[in-house]
Every structure is written in structure tokens, then in C-alpha cells.
Design a protein around this motif. Structure first.
Motif, PDB file in Angstrom:
ATOM      1  N   ALA A   1      -5.533  31.136  16.077  1.00 20.13           N
ATOM      2  CA  ALA A   1      -6.064  31.502  17.391  1.00 20.13           C
ATOM      3  C   ALA A   1      -7.412  32.218  17.304  1.00 20.13           C
ATOM      4  O   ALA A   1      -8.189  32.179  18.248  1.00 20.13           O
ATOM      5  CB  ALA A   1      -5.068  32.394  18.127  1.00 20.13           C
ATOM      6  N   GLU A   2      -7.705  32.847  16.178  1.00 22.78           N
ATOM      7  CA  GLU A   2      -8.968  33.573  16.060  1.00 22.78           C
ATOM      8  C   GLU A   2     -10.047  32.767  15.341  1.00 22.78           C
ATOM      9  O   GLU A   2     -11.139  33.275  15.106  1.00 22.78           O
ATOM     10  CB  GLU A   2      -8.757  34.914  15.354  1.00 22.78           C
ATOM     11  N   LEU A   3      -9.797  31.517  15.025  1.00 18.15           N
ATOM     12  CA  LEU A   3     -10.777  30.678  14.347  1.00 18.15           C
ATOM     13  C   LEU A   3     -11.363  29.643  15.301  1.00 18.15           C
ATOM     14  O   LEU A   3     -10.669  29.094  16.147  1.00 18.15           O
ATOM     15  CB  LEU A   3     -10.131  29.955  13.158  1.00 18.15           C
ATOM     16  N   ARG A   4     -12.654  29.409  15.146  1.00 20.46           N
ATOM     17  CA  ARG A   4     -13.352  28.382  15.925  1.00 20.46           C
ATOM     18  C   ARG A   4     -14.236  27.584  14.977  1.00 20.46           C
ATOM     19  O   ARG A   4     -14.614  28.050  13.912  1.00 20.46           O
ATOM     20  CB  ARG A   4     -14.240  29.004  17.014  1.00 20.46           C
TER      21      ARG A   4
ATOM     22  N   VAL B   1     -13.432  34.718  15.538  1.00 17.70           N
ATOM     23  CA  VAL B   1     -13.743  35.357  16.814  1.00 17.70           C
ATOM     24  C   VAL B   1     -13.448  36.855  16.698  1.00 17.70           C
ATOM     25  O   VAL B   1     -12.364  37.257  16.294  1.00 17.70           O
ATOM     26  CB  VAL B   1     -12.910  34.740  17.955  1.00 17.70           C
ATOM     27  N   THR B   2     -14.434  37.665  17.077  1.00 20.51           N
ATOM     28  CA  THR B   2     -14.244  39.114  17.060  1.00 20.51           C
ATOM     29  C   THR B   2     -14.072  39.682  18.461  1.00 20.51           C
ATOM     30  O   THR B   2     -13.385  40.684  18.638  1.00 20.51           O
ATOM     31  CB  THR B   2     -15.432  39.816  16.372  1.00 20.51           C
ATOM     32  N   ASN B   3     -14.698  39.029  19.461  1.00 23.21           N
ATOM     33  CA  ASN B   3     -14.611  39.524  20.826  1.00 23.21           C
ATOM     34  C   ASN B   3     -14.906  38.370  21.781  1.00 23.21           C
ATOM     35  O   ASN B   3     -15.728  37.514  21.489  1.00 23.21           O
ATOM     36  CB  ASN B   3     -15.614  40.663  21.044  1.00 23.21           C
ATOM     37  N   THR B   4     -14.234  38.363  22.921  1.00 25.69           N
ATOM     38  CA  THR B   4     -14.496  37.326  23.914  1.00 25.69           C
ATOM     39  C   THR B   4     -14.832  37.964  25.255  1.00 25.69           C
ATOM     40  O   THR B   4     -14.235  38.965  25.657  1.00 25.69           O
ATOM     41  CB  THR B   4     -13.276  36.394  24.096  1.00 25.69           C
ATOM     42  N   ASP B   5     -15.789  37.376  25.939  1.00 28.02           N
ATOM     43  CA  ASP B   5     -16.147  37.755  27.307  1.00 28.02           C
ATOM     44  C   ASP B   5     -15.885  36.538  28.187  1.00 28.02           C
ATOM     45  O   ASP B   5     -15.232  35.599  27.764  1.00 28.02           O
ATOM     46  CB  ASP B   5     -17.617  38.167  27.373  1.00 28.02           C
TER      47      ASP B   5
ATOM     48  N   SER C   1     -18.174  36.500  20.746  1.00 25.59           N
ATOM     49  CA  SER C   1     -18.771  37.129  19.570  1.00 25.59           C
ATOM     50  C   SER C   1     -18.028  36.623  18.337  1.00 25.59           C
ATOM     51  O   SER C   1     -16.806  36.711  18.261  1.00 25.59           O
ATOM     52  CB  SER C   1     -18.655  38.646  19.653  1.00 25.59           C
ATOM     53  N   VAL C   2     -18.786  36.069  17.398  1.00 25.79           N
ATOM     54  CA  VAL C   2     -18.176  35.449  16.227  1.00 25.79           C
ATOM     55  C   VAL C   2     -18.892  35.883  14.948  1.00 25.79           C
ATOM     56  O   VAL C   2     -20.021  36.373  14.986  1.00 25.79           O
ATOM     57  CB  VAL C   2     -18.221  33.904  16.324  1.00 25.79           C
ATOM     58  N   VAL C   3     -18.191  35.666  13.834  1.00 21.71           N
ATOM     59  CA  VAL C   3     -18.746  35.898  12.504  1.00 21.71           C
ATOM     60  C   VAL C   3     -18.471  34.640  11.685  1.00 21.71           C
ATOM     61  O   VAL C   3     -17.350  34.135  11.682  1.00 21.71           O
ATOM     62  CB  VAL C   3     -18.083  37.121  11.835  1.00 21.71           C
ATOM     63  N   ARG C   4     -19.479  34.146  11.003  1.00 21.46           N
ATOM     64  CA  ARG C   4     -19.276  32.977  10.141  1.00 21.46           C
ATOM     65  C   ARG C   4     -18.418  33.379   8.949  1.00 21.46           C
ATOM     66  O   ARG C   4     -18.683  34.384   8.296  1.00 21.46           O
ATOM     67  CB  ARG C   4     -20.596  32.457   9.600  1.00 21.46           C
TER      68      ARG C   4
ATOM     69  N   ALA D   1     -21.758  38.007   6.476  1.00 18.62           N
ATOM     70  CA  ALA D   1     -22.319  37.323   7.645  1.00 18.62           C
ATOM     71  C   ALA D   1     -22.486  38.306   8.792  1.00 18.62           C
ATOM     72  O   ALA D   1     -21.718  39.255   8.936  1.00 18.62           O
ATOM     73  CB  ALA D   1     -21.412  36.179   8.071  1.00 18.62           C
ATOM     74  N   LYS D   2     -23.493  38.074   9.601  1.00 18.66           N
ATOM     75  CA  LYS D   2     -23.759  38.939  10.746  1.00 18.66           C
ATOM     76  C   LYS D   2     -23.051  38.392  11.980  1.00 18.66           C
ATOM     77  O   LYS D   2     -22.846  37.197  12.114  1.00 18.66           O
ATOM     78  CB  LYS D   2     -25.258  39.015  11.000  1.00 18.66           C
ATOM     79  N   GLN D   3     -22.732  39.292  12.862  1.00 12.54           N
ATOM     80  CA  GLN D   3     -22.061  38.912  14.103  1.00 12.54           C
ATOM     81  C   GLN D   3     -23.060  38.242  15.037  1.00 12.54           C
ATOM     82  O   GLN D   3     -24.198  38.675  15.172  1.00 12.54           O
ATOM     83  CB  GLN D   3     -21.449  40.131  14.764  1.00 12.54           C
TER      84      GLN D   3
END
Length: 107
Positions: free
Chosen positions: A50-53, A65-69, A74-77, A88-90
Motif C-alpha cells: 500500500a505504501e509503494l508506487r 509514499v511518505t505523505n498524501t494530500d 510526497s514520495v522517496v525513490r 534519496a530526497k523526498q
């Protein structure tokens, strides 16, 4: 003056040698692919699906996925191509730019 080979080998000998060589190369290729697939599965077992895209345009690019609006995510590779991404940067991306992680497409 006839030419004499040092080691006379028939056509059957050549076919058998190169056939065996092809079998060994195919087995080695299969083993390395299997090892790489198991390493990927072990790495992705740390995360919930669920947290992977994924990127729909680059097959090997996976985000966590770190945060959703409402429309932004907001994602991190975490994976690019054939290796893990370190430090990796957010990033903030539009939700339409990502698709859910599909294990069958990735592995």
C-alpha cells in the motif's frame, strides 16, 4: 601433400561441444536471474504494498509514499532500474503521475 589435423574432431563432436556450452551458459543465466529476483523480493518484503508506487513511464522506478494530500503525493525513490537508491530526497508529485506497485510488472 594432405594436411593432417593434430586432433581429428568430427562434426558430431563440434555439435556436442557447442551444445553443452549453450546448456552451461543458459543454466548460468537462469541462476543469475533467479538470484537477482530473490534479492528484489527480499528488499521489497520490508515494505507494504500500500505504501509503494511506480512510475508508469519508467518500469524500474519505485517510490515509497511518505505523505498524501488531495492531489499531491510526497514520495522517496527506493529503487531505480536494477539497484536500490541510497540517500534519496523526498519529492512531491501529482497523484496522476504514479500507479500502484504491481509486482508482476516489476519482477
Amino acid at each position: 601433400m594432405p594436411e593432417h589435423d593434430l586432433v581429428p574432431i568430427s562434426l558430431d563432436g563440434y555439435v556436442a561441444f557447442f551444445g553443452a556450452l549453450i546448456v552451461v551458459i543458459a543454466a548460468l543465466f537462469w541462476y543469475l536471474q533467479r538470484k537477482e529476483r530473490q534479492a528484489r523480493k527480499q528488499f521489497f518484503s520490508k515494505f507494504e504494498d500500500a505504501e509503494l508506487r511506480m512510475s508508469p513511464y519508467q518500469i524500474g522506478l519505485v517510490y515509497r509514499v511518505t505523505n498524501t494530500d488531495e492531489n499531491a503525493v510526497s514520495v522517496v525513490r527506493i529503487w531505480r532500474g536494477k539497484s536500490q537508491v541510497v540517500d534519496a530526497k523526498q519529492q512531491t508529485l501529482d497523484a496522476s503521475q504514479l500507479i500502484p506497485f504491481d509486482e508482476t510488472r516489476f519482477f
